[in-house]
Design a protein around this motif. Structure first.
Motif, PDB file in Angstrom:
ATOM      1  N   GLN A  21      -2.427  -5.389   5.874  1.00 29.85           N
ATOM      2  CA  GLN A  21      -3.577  -4.504   6.042  1.00 29.85           C
ATOM      3  C   GLN A  21      -4.501  -4.991   7.153  1.00 29.85           C
ATOM      4  N   GLU A  22      -4.720  -6.290   7.221  1.00 32.41           N
ATOM      5  CA  GLU A  22      -5.586  -6.834   8.255  1.00 32.41           C
ATOM      6  C   GLU A  22      -4.980  -6.670   9.643  1.00 32.41           C
ATOM      7  N   LEU A  23      -3.654  -6.820   9.753  1.00 31.12           N
ATOM      8  CA  LEU A  23      -2.989  -6.623  11.038  1.00 31.12           C
ATOM      9  C   LEU A  23      -3.133  -5.183  11.511  1.00 31.12           C
ATOM     10  N   LEU A  24      -3.011  -4.230  10.564  1.00 31.30           N
ATOM     11  CA  LEU A  24      -3.165  -2.818  10.926  1.00 31.30           C
ATOM     12  C   LEU A  24      -4.584  -2.513  11.380  1.00 31.30           C
ATOM     13  N   ARG A  25      -5.561  -3.149  10.739  1.00 31.84           N
ATOM     14  CA  ARG A  25      -6.952  -2.922  11.139  1.00 31.84           C
ATOM     15  C   ARG A  25      -7.271  -3.575  12.486  1.00 31.84           C
ATOM     16  N   ALA A  26      -6.620  -4.690  12.768  1.00 29.26           N
ATOM     17  CA  ALA A  26      -6.967  -5.479  13.956  1.00 29.26           C
ATOM     18  C   ALA A  26      -6.119  -5.151  15.175  1.00 29.26           C
ATOM     19  N   TRP A  27      -5.260  -4.131  15.104  1.00 22.32           N
ATOM     20  CA  TRP A  27      -4.355  -3.895  16.234  1.00 22.32           C
ATOM     21  C   TRP A  27      -5.079  -3.614  17.551  1.00 22.32           C
ATOM     22  N   THR A  95     -16.814   5.989 -13.379  1.00 28.84           N
ATOM     23  CA  THR A  95     -15.390   6.275 -13.202  1.00 28.84           C
ATOM     24  C   THR A  95     -14.645   5.000 -12.858  1.00 28.84           C
ATOM     25  N   VAL A  96     -13.329   5.059 -13.047  1.00 25.63           N
ATOM     26  CA  VAL A  96     -12.441   3.996 -12.594  1.00 25.63           C
ATOM     27  C   VAL A  96     -11.270   4.654 -11.878  1.00 25.63           C
ATOM     28  N   ASP A  97     -11.104   4.345 -10.594  1.00 26.57           N
ATOM     29  CA  ASP A  97     -10.011   4.880  -9.789  1.00 26.57           C
ATOM     30  C   ASP A  97      -8.906   3.837  -9.672  1.00 26.57           C
ATOM     31  N   VAL A  98      -7.672   4.274  -9.887  1.00 29.12           N
ATOM     32  CA  VAL A  98      -6.505   3.412  -9.677  1.00 29.12           C
ATOM     33  C   VAL A  98      -5.655   4.077  -8.603  1.00 29.12           C
ATOM     34  N   THR A  99      -5.543   3.448  -7.430  1.00 32.37           N
ATOM     35  CA  THR A  99      -4.765   4.011  -6.329  1.00 32.37           C
ATOM     36  C   THR A  99      -3.646   3.062  -5.929  1.00 32.37           C
ATOM     37  N   ALA A 100      -2.605   3.634  -5.338  1.00 34.47           N
ATOM     38  CA  ALA A 100      -1.479   2.820  -4.880  1.00 34.47           C
ATOM     39  C   ALA A 100      -0.791   3.531  -3.724  1.00 34.47           C
ATOM     40  N   ASN A 101      -0.815   2.907  -2.532  1.00 33.68           N
ATOM     41  CA  ASN A 101      -0.072   3.463  -1.414  1.00 33.68           C
ATOM     42  C   ASN A 101       1.378   2.989  -1.469  1.00 33.68           C
ATOM     43  N   LEU A 102       2.156   3.314  -0.454  1.00 37.16           N
ATOM     44  CA  LEU A 102       3.572   2.960  -0.482  1.00 37.16           C
ATOM     45  C   LEU A 102       3.795   1.459  -0.580  1.00 37.16           C
ATOM     46  N   LEU A 103       2.992   0.690   0.146  1.00 39.98           N
ATOM     47  CA  LEU A 103       3.147  -0.768   0.112  1.00 39.98           C
ATOM     48  C   LEU A 103       2.818  -1.318  -1.270  1.00 39.98           C
ATOM     49  N   HIS A 104       1.737  -0.834  -1.862  1.00 39.83           N
ATOM     50  CA  HIS A 104       1.381  -1.254  -3.215  1.00 39.83           C
ATOM     51  C   HIS A 104       2.494  -0.912  -4.199  1.00 39.83           C
ATOM     52  N   ARG A 267      -2.858  12.214  -9.277  1.00 36.12           N
ATOM     53  CA  ARG A 267      -2.379  13.055  -8.186  1.00 36.12           C
ATOM     54  C   ARG A 267      -1.875  12.194  -7.045  1.00 36.12           C
ATOM     55  N   GLY A 268      -1.190  12.836  -6.090  1.00 44.23           N
ATOM     56  CA  GLY A 268      -0.784  12.154  -4.869  1.00 44.23           C
ATOM     57  C   GLY A 268       0.715  12.033  -4.717  1.00 44.23           C
ATOM     58  N   LEU A 269       1.195  12.173  -3.491  1.00 41.94           N
ATOM     59  CA  LEU A 269       2.617  12.061  -3.194  1.00 41.94           C
ATOM     60  C   LEU A 269       2.947  10.686  -2.626  1.00 41.94           C
ATOM     61  N   ILE A 270       2.407  10.359  -1.460  1.00 47.47           N
ATOM     62  CA  ILE A 270       2.662   9.050  -0.854  1.00 47.47           C
ATOM     63  C   ILE A 270       1.730   8.002  -1.446  1.00 47.47           C
ATOM     64  N   THR A 271       0.435   8.297  -1.421  1.00 48.39           N
ATOM     65  CA  THR A 271      -0.550   7.430  -2.085  1.00 48.39           C
ATOM     66  C   THR A 271      -0.953   8.079  -3.389  1.00 48.39           C
ATOM     67  N   THR A 272      -0.677   7.440  -4.504  1.00 45.73           N
ATOM     68  CA  THR A 272      -1.035   7.994  -5.807  1.00 45.73           C
ATOM     69  C   THR A 272      -2.457   7.574  -6.175  1.00 45.73           C
ATOM     70  N   ARG A 273      -3.142   8.455  -6.871  1.00 44.34           N
ATOM     71  CA  ARG A 273      -4.509   8.159  -7.292  1.00 44.34           C
ATOM     72  C   ARG A 273      -4.695   8.593  -8.734  1.00 44.34           C
ATOM     73  N   SER A 274      -5.323   7.728  -9.499  1.00 43.41           N
ATOM     74  CA  SER A 274      -5.612   8.012 -10.897  1.00 43.41           C
ATOM     75  C   SER A 274      -7.091   7.755 -11.138  1.00 43.41           C
ATOM     76  N   THR A 275      -7.823   8.815 -11.532  1.00 40.09           N
ATOM     77  CA  THR A 275      -9.266   8.717 -11.742  1.00 40.09           C
ATOM     78  C   THR A 275      -9.605   9.010 -13.193  1.00 40.09           C
ATOM     79  N   THR A 276     -10.433   8.167 -13.765  1.00 40.87           N
ATOM     80  CA  THR A 276     -10.864   8.348 -15.154  1.00 40.87           C
ATOM     81  C   THR A 276     -12.377   8.503 -15.191  1.00 40.87           C
ATOM     82  N   ILE A 277     -12.860   9.557 -15.862  1.00 39.03           N
ATOM     83  CA  ILE A 277     -14.285   9.868 -15.949  1.00 39.03           C
ATOM     84  C   ILE A 277     -14.709   9.880 -17.406  1.00 39.03           C
TER      85      ILE A 277
END
Length: 341
Positions: A21-27, A95-104, A267-277
């Motif tokens: 992630q840091e490499l992608l930010r620092a390119w 709320t509590v959000d649980v997300t996961a991209n492809l790398l995660h 919800r989400g296809l590539i990056t999944t997201r789970s939100t609890t309210i």
């Protein structure tokens, strides 16, 4: 550091996540180092040194980040040169959000973000990146599913709380995607990046055969025709980008109600997201009808909760209860959500 005092570490697999992630930010910086070192003939060494520093900095986040959850508060301790202790009372958690991209997802990890309504500043947000999926799910339940005191003589109560399905998005609703205009920004960004890349590469598109032919016809076309063509091309591009964005963001959308008093959105296809309210924090719902969406009898359903954005930016703010859908369905979901209160 031991966990005897309640402090816990993030998953050791984040030693892979954060350096990438840091490499992608620092390119941009790394590319700048290449050009800076080119004058001395050592551009590759400059970029290699910069990459090593970025990777080490990413790995240090694991060694310097710990968290603790008590009955009254959540604490996150992080930082090396500037040590920071962030403390959030549990009764402020919305709320509590649980997300996961492809790398995660490839490493079985997820990222947790706790919404408190306290601040939007990034350096004061409660984020835990990354935890094992099972730990993230358990922590979400621990933070929000605070059930009443249980009777000690009921062994069946150890079963998972019941989830009731309130809404799911069928594939046919993708037809509402083009009327959200979310693709307008995407088209603008792509056009900007493409234009800059062409300029940096010193490429003249006008010299390409097909492009040259189109430009020649364009110069001899009437002004009204040019305007009509531009509008049509832009409309098609925005519609395609908006539809694609709808699929990526709302694929597998489900809204459920937990028996312990929470609403759960996944919800989400590539990056999944789970939100609890928490339902006890819910003050109402908003049926949002932007102009284009209203023209096709569509609407969105948003939660009105202290500290969460509604209207513009709702999807990012975690208050979305139903994406663009038939208005009748948005009203039905709003009624179901409020019916229990």
């Amino acid at each position: 550091m031991s966990e005897t005092d309640g402090w816990r570490r993030l998953s050791g697999r984040m030693l892979v996540i954060h350096p990438i992630q840091e490499l992608l930010r620092a390119w941009p910086v790394l590319i700048g180092l290449v050009f800076a070192g080119t004058a001395g003939g050592q551009g590759s060494w400059w970029s290699l040194g910069g990459a090593i520093i970025v990777v080490v900095a990413g790995m240090m986040r694991w060694f310097t980040t710990t968290y603790r959850v008590s009955a009254e508060q959540v604490q996150v301790r992080r930082g090396l040169l500037r040590r920071q202790l962030l403390t959030v009372p549990r009764d402020r958690i919305r709320t509590v959000d649980v997300t996961a991209n492809l790398l995660h997802r490839s490493l079985g990890l997820a990222k947790i973000e706790v919404g408190t309504g306290r601040t939007d500043r990034k350096d004061e947000a409660v984020k835990l990146d990354a935890l094992h999926v099972a730990e993230a799910t358990r922590l979400r339940a621990e933070l929000l599913h605070r059930a009443p005191a249980r009777r000690e003589t009921a062994p069946q109560e150890t079963a998972a709380p019941r989830e009731t399905l309130l809404a799911a998005v069928p594939a046919a609703w993708v037809r509402y995607g083009p009327f959200t205009l979310t693709g307008l920004v995407t088209v603008g960004v792509i056009a900007g990046v493409f234009g800059r890349a062409v300029n940096e590469a010193h490429i003249d598109p006008g010299r390409l055969g097909p492009v040259s032919t189109l430009l020649d016809r364009w110069e001899h076309a009437a002004v009204p025709v040019e305007i009509a063509v531009l509008v049509a091309v832009l409309a098609v591009a925005v519609a395609i980008a908006s539809t694609l964005g709808y699929v990526l963001a709302f694929y597998g959308f489900r809204l459920t109600r937990n028996a312990l008093g929470t609403l759960h959105v996944t919800r989400g296809l590539i990056t999944t997201r789970s939100t609890t309210i928490e339902e006890r924090r819910l003050h109402g719902v908003e049926i949002s009808e932007p102009l284009l969406l209203r023209a096709v009898r569509g609407a969105r359903c948003l939660a009105i909760t202290t500290g969460l954005r509604v209207g513009r930016g709702a999807e990012r703010g975690g208050s979305l209860l139903l994406p663009p859908a038939p208005r009748a369905e948005a009203e039905r979901v709003g009624t179901l959500v409020l019916g229990r209160r």
